[in-house]
Design a protein around this motif. Structure first.
Motif, short mmCIF file in Angstrom:
data_model
loop_
_atom_site.label_atom_id
_atom_site.label_comp_id
_atom_site.label_asym_id
_atom_site.label_seq_id
_atom_site.Cartn_x
_atom_site.Cartn_y
_atom_site.Cartn_z
N LEU A 5 -15.03 8.00 4.62
CA LEU A 5 -15.84 7.00 5.31
C LEU A 5 -16.90 6.43 4.38
O LEU A 5 -17.14 5.22 4.36
CB LEU A 5 -16.48 7.60 6.57
N PHE A 6 -17.51 7.28 3.58
CA PHE A 6 -18.54 6.83 2.63
C PHE A 6 -17.95 5.82 1.64
O PHE A 6 -18.52 4.77 1.39
CB PHE A 6 -19.15 8.03 1.91
N VAL A 7 -16.79 6.16 1.07
CA VAL A 7 -16.15 5.26 0.11
C VAL A 7 -15.70 3.97 0.79
O VAL A 7 -15.82 2.88 0.23
CB VAL A 7 -14.96 5.97 -0.60
N LEU A 8 -15.21 4.08 2.02
CA LEU A 8 -14.82 2.88 2.77
C LEU A 8 -16.02 1.96 2.99
O LEU A 8 -15.92 0.74 2.84
CB LEU A 8 -14.18 3.28 4.10
N TYR A 48 -22.52 -11.04 -12.04
CA TYR A 48 -22.52 -10.12 -10.90
C TYR A 48 -21.14 -10.00 -10.27
O TYR A 48 -20.78 -8.97 -9.73
CB TYR A 48 -23.55 -10.56 -9.85
N GLY A 49 -20.36 -11.07 -10.36
CA GLY A 49 -19.00 -11.04 -9.84
C GLY A 49 -18.15 -10.02 -10.57
O GLY A 49 -17.32 -9.33 -9.95
N MET A 50 -18.34 -9.90 -11.87
CA MET A 50 -17.58 -8.90 -12.64
C MET A 50 -17.94 -7.49 -12.17
O MET A 50 -17.06 -6.64 -12.02
CB MET A 50 -17.85 -9.06 -14.14
N TRP A 51 -19.21 -7.23 -11.95
CA TRP A 51 -19.64 -5.91 -11.47
C TRP A 51 -19.12 -5.65 -10.06
O TRP A 51 -18.68 -4.55 -9.74
CB TRP A 51 -21.16 -5.78 -11.52
N GLY A 52 -19.18 -6.67 -9.21
CA GLY A 52 -18.68 -6.52 -7.85
C GLY A 52 -17.18 -6.26 -7.83
O GLY A 52 -16.68 -5.43 -7.05
N SER A 53 -16.46 -6.92 -8.71
CA SER A 53 -15.02 -6.71 -8.79
C SER A 53 -14.71 -5.30 -9.29
O SER A 53 -13.78 -4.65 -8.79
CB SER A 53 -14.39 -7.76 -9.71
N ALA A 54 -15.47 -4.83 -10.26
CA ALA A 54 -15.29 -3.46 -10.75
C ALA A 54 -15.57 -2.45 -9.64
O ALA A 54 -14.85 -1.46 -9.49
CB ALA A 54 -16.18 -3.20 -11.95
N TRP A 55 -16.60 -2.70 -8.84
CA TRP A 55 -16.95 -1.85 -7.70
C TRP A 55 -15.78 -1.81 -6.72
O TRP A 55 -15.37 -0.74 -6.26
CB TRP A 55 -18.19 -2.42 -7.05
N GLN A 56 -15.22 -2.99 -6.42
CA GLN A 56 -14.08 -3.08 -5.51
C GLN A 56 -12.88 -2.31 -6.05
O GLN A 56 -12.20 -1.61 -5.31
CB GLN A 56 -13.68 -4.54 -5.30
N PHE A 57 -12.63 -2.46 -7.33
CA PHE A 57 -11.49 -1.78 -7.94
C PHE A 57 -11.67 -0.26 -7.86
O PHE A 57 -10.74 0.45 -7.45
CB PHE A 57 -11.32 -2.23 -9.40
N LEU A 58 -12.84 0.22 -8.25
CA LEU A 58 -13.09 1.67 -8.25
C LEU A 58 -12.99 2.26 -6.84
O LEU A 58 -12.28 3.25 -6.63
CB LEU A 58 -14.46 1.97 -8.86
N THR A 59 -13.66 1.65 -5.89
CA THR A 59 -13.61 2.20 -4.53
C THR A 59 -12.21 2.03 -3.94
O THR A 59 -11.75 2.89 -3.19
CB THR A 59 -14.66 1.54 -3.61
N VAL A 61 -9.34 2.17 -5.61
CA VAL A 61 -8.49 3.22 -6.18
C VAL A 61 -8.75 4.55 -5.47
O VAL A 61 -7.81 5.27 -5.12
CB VAL A 61 -8.73 3.35 -7.71
N ILE A 62 -10.00 4.85 -5.22
CA ILE A 62 -10.34 6.10 -4.51
C ILE A 62 -9.72 6.10 -3.12
O ILE A 62 -9.11 7.09 -2.69
CB ILE A 62 -11.87 6.31 -4.46
N LEU A 63 -9.86 4.97 -2.41
CA LEU A 63 -9.29 4.88 -1.06
C LEU A 63 -7.77 5.01 -1.10
O LEU A 63 -7.16 5.67 -0.25
CB LEU A 63 -9.69 3.57 -0.39
N PHE A 64 -7.14 4.37 -2.08
CA PHE A 64 -5.70 4.46 -2.22
C PHE A 64 -5.27 5.91 -2.45
O PHE A 64 -4.32 6.39 -1.83
CB PHE A 64 -5.19 3.57 -3.35
N LEU A 65 -5.96 6.59 -3.33
CA LEU A 65 -5.60 7.99 -3.62
C LEU A 65 -5.78 8.88 -2.40
O LEU A 65 -5.02 9.83 -2.21
CB LEU A 65 -6.42 8.51 -4.81
N GLN A 66 -6.77 8.56 -1.57
CA GLN A 66 -7.00 9.35 -0.36
C GLN A 66 -5.94 9.09 0.70
O GLN A 66 -5.68 9.95 1.53
CB GLN A 66 -8.39 9.03 0.22
#
Length: 144
Positions: A5-8, A48-59, A61-66
């Motif tokens: 839930l936190f990652v979501l 900021y868009g690059m950082w936001g996109s990296a944030w989206q990618f990282l979270t 991937v975590i959600l996908f793995l879960q």
């Protein structure tokens, strides 16, 4: 609160951040003619868009793995991922090339309308909205 839930929540906040950045990008260059000041605003917001996109990618991937079993064979999920790749290429290649071309024209003293840059930003915004809608649809179970 579970880790999932936190990652979501972080993923949803990231989606809001990316959507806001794209809308700010459109607003930065909406009024013709294009100016170097508008291009500077676009570059500032784009960082900021690059950082936001990296944030989206990282979270993401975590959600996908879960929840790998739920998404691995889901065509809606892979459609969302395909749009995400197209959006990334659009932002990292086409928009940057158009911004450089516009900056060069402005530096040479030309009056620039930058219609193609604006159109690409609108397409970018549409892709981000489509990705967000697909994400909400996936989470709500509308794909079943």
């Amino acid at each position: 609160m579970s880790l999932h839930l936190f990652v979501l929540i972080l993923h949803v906040l990231g989606a809001g951040l990316v959507l806001g950045i794209v809308m700010l990008s459109v607003l930065a260059v909406i009024k013709p003619p294009m100016s170097s000041k508008a291009l500077d605003r676009l570059a500032f917001v784009g960082r900021y868009g690059m950082w936001g996109s990296a944030w989206q990618f990282l979270t993401g991937v975590i959600l996908f793995l879960q929840e790998r079993g739920e998404f691995i064979h889901n065509p809606l999920f892979w459609t969302k991922m395909g749009l995400y790749v197209v959006e990334g290429i659009l932002a990292s290649q086409l928009l940057q090339r158009q911004a450089r071309t516009t900056a060069a024209a402005l530096a040479s003293g030309q009056t620039v309308t930058a219609g193609s840059l604006r159109a690409t930003l609108w397409i970018h915004a549409g892709l981000i909205i489509a990705i967000a809608v697909l994400g909400v649809w996936l989470v709500s179970g509308g794909h079943e």
